[in-house]
Design an enzyme around this catalytic site. Structure first.
Site, PDB file in Angstrom:
ATOM      1  CG  ASP A  45       3.045   2.655   7.192  1.00 32.00           C
ATOM      2  OD1 ASP A  45       2.223   2.023   6.500  1.00 32.00           O
ATOM      3  OD2 ASP A  45       2.787   3.043   8.356  1.00 32.00           O
ATOM      4  CB  SER A  46       2.625  -1.619   3.240  1.00 34.03           C
ATOM      5  OG  SER A  46       2.726  -0.830   2.071  1.00 34.03           O
ATOM      6  CG  ASP A  84       1.422   5.647   4.612  1.00 33.93           C
ATOM      7  OD1 ASP A  84       0.586   6.396   5.140  1.00 33.93           O
ATOM      8  OD2 ASP A  84       1.378   4.396   4.680  1.00 33.93           O
ATOM      9  CE  LYS A 114      -2.043   5.386   3.551  1.00 32.79           C
ATOM     10  NZ  LYS A 114      -2.043   5.052   4.988  1.00 32.79           N
ATOM     11  CD  GLU A 116      -2.066   3.715   9.647  1.00 36.80           C
ATOM     12  OE1 GLU A 116      -2.303   3.384  10.836  1.00 36.80           O
ATOM     13  OE2 GLU A 116      -1.373   3.025   8.879  1.00 36.80           O
ATOM     14  CD  GLU A 183      -5.822  -1.303   5.813  1.00 35.23           C
ATOM     15  OE1 GLU A 183      -5.249  -0.185   5.771  1.00 35.23           O
ATOM     16  OE2 GLU A 183      -5.205  -2.379   5.946  1.00 35.23           O
TER      17      GLU A 183
HETATM   18  O1  KIV Z   1       0.984   1.425   3.833  1.00 31.64           O
HETATM   19  C1  KIV Z   1       0.193   1.061   2.947  1.00 31.64           C
HETATM   20  O2  KIV Z   1       0.580   0.485   1.941  1.00 31.64           O
HETATM   21  C2  KIV Z   1      -1.218   1.337   3.156  1.00 31.64           C
HETATM   22  C3  KIV Z   1      -2.241   0.504   2.437  1.00 31.64           C
HETATM   23  C4  KIV Z   1      -3.552   0.639   3.047  1.00 31.64           C
HETATM   24  C5  KIV Z   1      -2.377   0.766   1.012  1.00 31.64           C
HETATM   25  O3  KIV Z   1      -1.535   2.183   3.908  1.00 31.64           O
END
Ligand code: KIV
Length: 266
Positions: A45-46, A84, A114, A116, A183
Site C-alpha cells: 500500500d506504499s 497488501d 500481507k 499489518e 519494520e
Molecule cells: O506497503 C509496503 O510497501 C510495505 C513495506 C514495508 C514493504 O508494507
C-alpha cells in the site's frame, strides 16, 4: 526457475539462505523485479505514497490494490506475489478480512496477502489461514498506525516494548502466519525474534539478522525523493536518467534534430 511458494520461503530459512523481496506496482517493473530473481513481490500500500503521491497510505482503497496487483501479476512468472491489505479492509471484522483478502487471490492473481498488526489481528490471520489464504504478518512500525504511533518511529526500543513485540511475533506465528515482516526495530530485537520463530522473518529497517529483506522499489531505484528513511539504500538513480532523457528529447525537438530521416518515412 520454479515458482516460489510459501514452502520455498520456509526452506530458505531452514537452509540459512536469505529471502529477497521488493515491492512493485505495475507490469513493466514487475517484469524487471521477477527477471532479477527476487523471491517475493509485494504490491504494497506504499503505492499510495510512491505512485499516487499521497501523504500516507491511509486513503488507499481495496479496489486500487486489486487494480495494481492485477497489473503486477501479468509481469510475474516466478516470484511469489503478495497483496497488501489496505487500511480498513480488515480492521473492522473477520468477515471483511476474509472477503477482501480473498479478492487478492480470486481476482488479482496473488498467492498470499500481507496484513499489518499483531495480537489485535490474530483472529483474522487464523480465519484467513483456515480459508487457505496465506498471510504474511507485519509488526514493528506499521504505517497504517501512524496516528496512534505519532509518526514513522522506530519501535521496540524499550525493554517493555521489545518484550511486547516478541510476544506479538509468537502470537502471529501461532495464529498461522507463514512469515513475518519486521519494520523499523532494533537489529538485536529482530535477531532474537528471528531465532525464536520457525517462520521466516523479512526485515525492512530491522538489520541484517532477519531471514530476508524487503525494500520499496522506488527507493531502491531512485524514483522517490520526498524523503529517504535511514534503512533505505539507493542502488540507482532512475529519476536522474529519466530527467536527462526527457530533457534531451525536448532539446532535440526544440532545435529540430528530432525526428531525423531515421525516424521518418519516405
Ligand atoms: O506497503 C509496503 O510497501 C510495505 C513495506 C514495508 C514493504 O508494507
Amino acid at each position: 526457475m520454479p515458482k516460489i511458494t510459501i514452502q520455498g520461503f520456509l526452506k530458505k530459512k531452514t537452509e540459512g539462505r536469505k529471502i529477497t523481496m521488493l515491492t512493485a506496482y505495475d507490469y513493466p517493473f514487475a517484469r524487471i523485479v521477477d527477471e532479477a530473481g527476487i523471491d517475493g513481490i509485494l504490491v504494497g500500500d506504499s503505492l499510495g505514497m510512491v505512485v499516487q503521491g499521497l501523504e500516507n497510505t491511509l486513503p488507499v482503497t481495496m479496489d486500487e490494490m486489486i487494480y495494481h496487483t492485477k497489473l503486477v501479476s501479468r509481469g510475474v512468472q516466478n516470484a511469489m506475489l503478495i497483496g497488501d491489505m489496505p487500511f480498513m479492509s480488515y480492521q473492522a471484522s473477520v468477515a471483511d478480512a476474509v472477503g477482501n483478502a480473498g479478492r487478492f487471490l480470486k481476482e488479482a492473481g496473488a498467492s498470499a496477502i500481507k496484513m499489518e498488526g499483531g495480537a489485535e489481528v490474530a483472529d483474522k490471520i487464523s480465519a484467513l489461514t483456515k480459508s487457505d489464504i496465506p498471510v504474511m504478518a507485519h509488526i514493528g512500525l506499521t504505517p497504517q498506525s501512524i496516528h496512534r504511533m505519532g509518526g514513522y518511529k522506530v519501535q521496540g526500543r524499550s525493554e517493555d516494548a521489545a518484550q511486547r513485540l516478541i510476544k506479538e511475533a509468537h502470537t502471529v506465528e501461532d495464529a498461522g502466519a507463514f512469515s513475518l515482516l519486521l519494520e523499523a526495530i532494533p537489529m538485536n530485537l529482530a535477531k532474537k525474534i528471528t531465532e525464536e520463530l520457525s517462520i521466516p522473518t523479512i526485515g525492512i529497517g530491522a538489520g541484517p539478522f532477519c531471514d530476508g529483506q524487503v525494500l520499496v522499489l522506488h527507493d531502491v531505484i531512485g524514483m522517490f525523493e520526498r524523503f529517504m528513511p535511514k534503512f533505505v539504500k539507493r542502488y540507482a538513480n532512475l529519476k536522474e536518467d529519466a530527467l536527462k532523457a526527457i530533457e534531451a528529447f525536448k532539446n532535440e525537438v526544440d532545435n529540430g534534430t528530432f525526428p531525423s530521416e531515421d525516424q521518418s518515412f519516405q
